[in-house]
Design an enzyme around this catalytic site. Structure first.
Site, short mmCIF file in Angstrom:
data_model
loop_
_atom_site.label_atom_id
_atom_site.label_comp_id
_atom_site.label_asym_id
_atom_site.label_seq_id
_atom_site.Cartn_x
_atom_site.Cartn_y
_atom_site.Cartn_z
N ASN A 80 -51.36 7.00 20.04
CA ASN A 80 -51.10 7.48 18.67
C ASN A 80 -51.77 8.82 18.36
O ASN A 80 -51.45 9.46 17.36
CB ASN A 80 -51.53 6.44 17.63
N ASP A 89 -45.25 -2.48 13.21
CA ASP A 89 -44.32 -1.36 13.36
C ASP A 89 -43.39 -1.22 12.15
O ASP A 89 -43.03 -2.21 11.52
CB ASP A 89 -43.49 -1.57 14.63
C1 FPP Z 1 -46.74 1.72 13.14
O1 FPP Z 1 -45.80 2.26 12.24
C2 FPP Z 1 -48.08 1.63 12.54
C3 FPP Z 1 -49.16 2.39 12.92
C4 FPP Z 1 -49.09 3.38 13.99
C5 FPP Z 1 -50.48 2.30 12.28
C6 FPP Z 1 -50.71 1.09 11.42
C7 FPP Z 1 -52.14 1.01 11.01
C8 FPP Z 1 -52.57 0.60 9.83
C9 FPP Z 1 -51.63 0.16 8.77
C10 FPP Z 1 -54.05 0.49 9.53
C11 FPP Z 1 -54.80 1.73 9.89
C12 FPP Z 1 -56.18 1.42 10.23
C13 FPP Z 1 -56.97 2.15 11.09
C14 FPP Z 1 -58.41 1.79 11.21
C15 FPP Z 1 -56.43 3.25 11.91
P1 FPP Z 1 -44.99 3.58 12.61
O2 FPP Z 1 -45.65 4.75 12.00
O3 FPP Z 1 -44.83 3.66 14.11
O4 FPP Z 1 -43.62 3.31 11.93
P2 FPP Z 1 -42.22 3.91 12.38
O5 FPP Z 1 -41.94 3.33 13.76
O6 FPP Z 1 -41.29 3.37 11.35
O7 FPP Z 1 -42.33 5.40 12.37
#
Ligand code: FPP
Length: 232
Positions: A50, A2
């Protein structure tokens, strides 16, 4: 994993740049797991929820997933990493699903370490699927209702054959599980790391392992019971 978005926003960068930096972190953490004697790591790459994100971000994440997998296949293979996926891969676009399926196939005999990627995964969805399967087997007469115990349910979860997590780490200071391995985490220790995922270095990971090592896992017993030596 996260905090990719907030890490990027704090630097005036697009969210996808945060995801890119975050994706690169995964492989250092895999190395550190192997070097620390850990057998399995599950990363929550894309939750069933997501899909609610803007289309650009969802597509960007899938492209990133495909790219990061391709760029690290040799590294994973050199370290004898077996790749597994939990979640509904069938809903993924072919350009990410097919290379993943190929990597799962080609790494099936690797023994050193298992990397489980939770992709389009939700724990509630997983439990519903397992319960539906049990209901069908009971209705078909191949499973007795009183044979439905934890072992029967566990063996129908997508994580069947993978040990329950000992430690769950969530980065960015958020303190919740967000539909991740809800049943499997029954006795997991949870560490909420105060840094965003792109800043989650090997050193940060070691801090979480040190915190884990200090925890006393009692599984419902008293501290005295745990300390009592087994009788010969
Ligand atoms: C959370 O950060 C992260 C994610 C939703 C995705 C993370 C995934 C990867 C780095 C690899 C991707 C690979 C595939 C195959 C899909 P956030 O966006 O929720 O951060 P925030 O809470 O700060 O907005």
């Amino acid at each position: 994993m996260d905090g990719n978005g907030r890490w990027a926003a704090a630097r005036g960068l697009p969210r996808l740049e945060g995801h890119r930096r975050g994706a690169e972190r995964i492989f250092d953490i895999v190395d550190h797991c192997i070097d620390s004697g850990i057998g399995t790591l599950t990363i929550f790459a894309f939750s069933a929820e997501n899909w609610k994100r803007p289309l650009d971000e969802v597509n960007g994440l899938f492209k990133l997933g495909e790219w990061i997998l391709r760029a690290n296949l040799t590294r994973l293979s050199r370290r004898q990493v077996r790749l597994k996926v939990i979640g509904d891969l069938s809903a993924m676009p072919d350009f990410v699903r097919l290379p993943l399926e190929e990597a799962i196939r080609s790494s099936a005999s690797h023994q050193a370490f298992t990397l489980v990627v939770a992709l389009n995964y939700g724990a509630r969805q997983e439990v519903i699927q397992a319960v539906q399967q049990i209901a069908q087997e009971v209705a078909a007469g191949t499973l007795a209702p009183n044979a439905v115990d934890w072992a029967a349910l566990e063996s129908r979860l997508q994580t069947a054959g993978t040990p329950d997590p000992d430690l769950i780490i969530r980065t960015s200071g958020e303190c919740r599980l967000s539909n991740f391995l809800l049943l499997q985490s029954a006795y997991a220790e949870i560490v909420f790391a105060p840094v965003h995922w792109p800043e989650f270095t090997k050193e940060q990971f070691q801090l979480a392992l040190d915190e884990f090592a200090k925890r006393e896992r009692r599984y419902g017993q008293t501290p005295e019971q745990l300390q009592a030596k087994p009788t010969a």
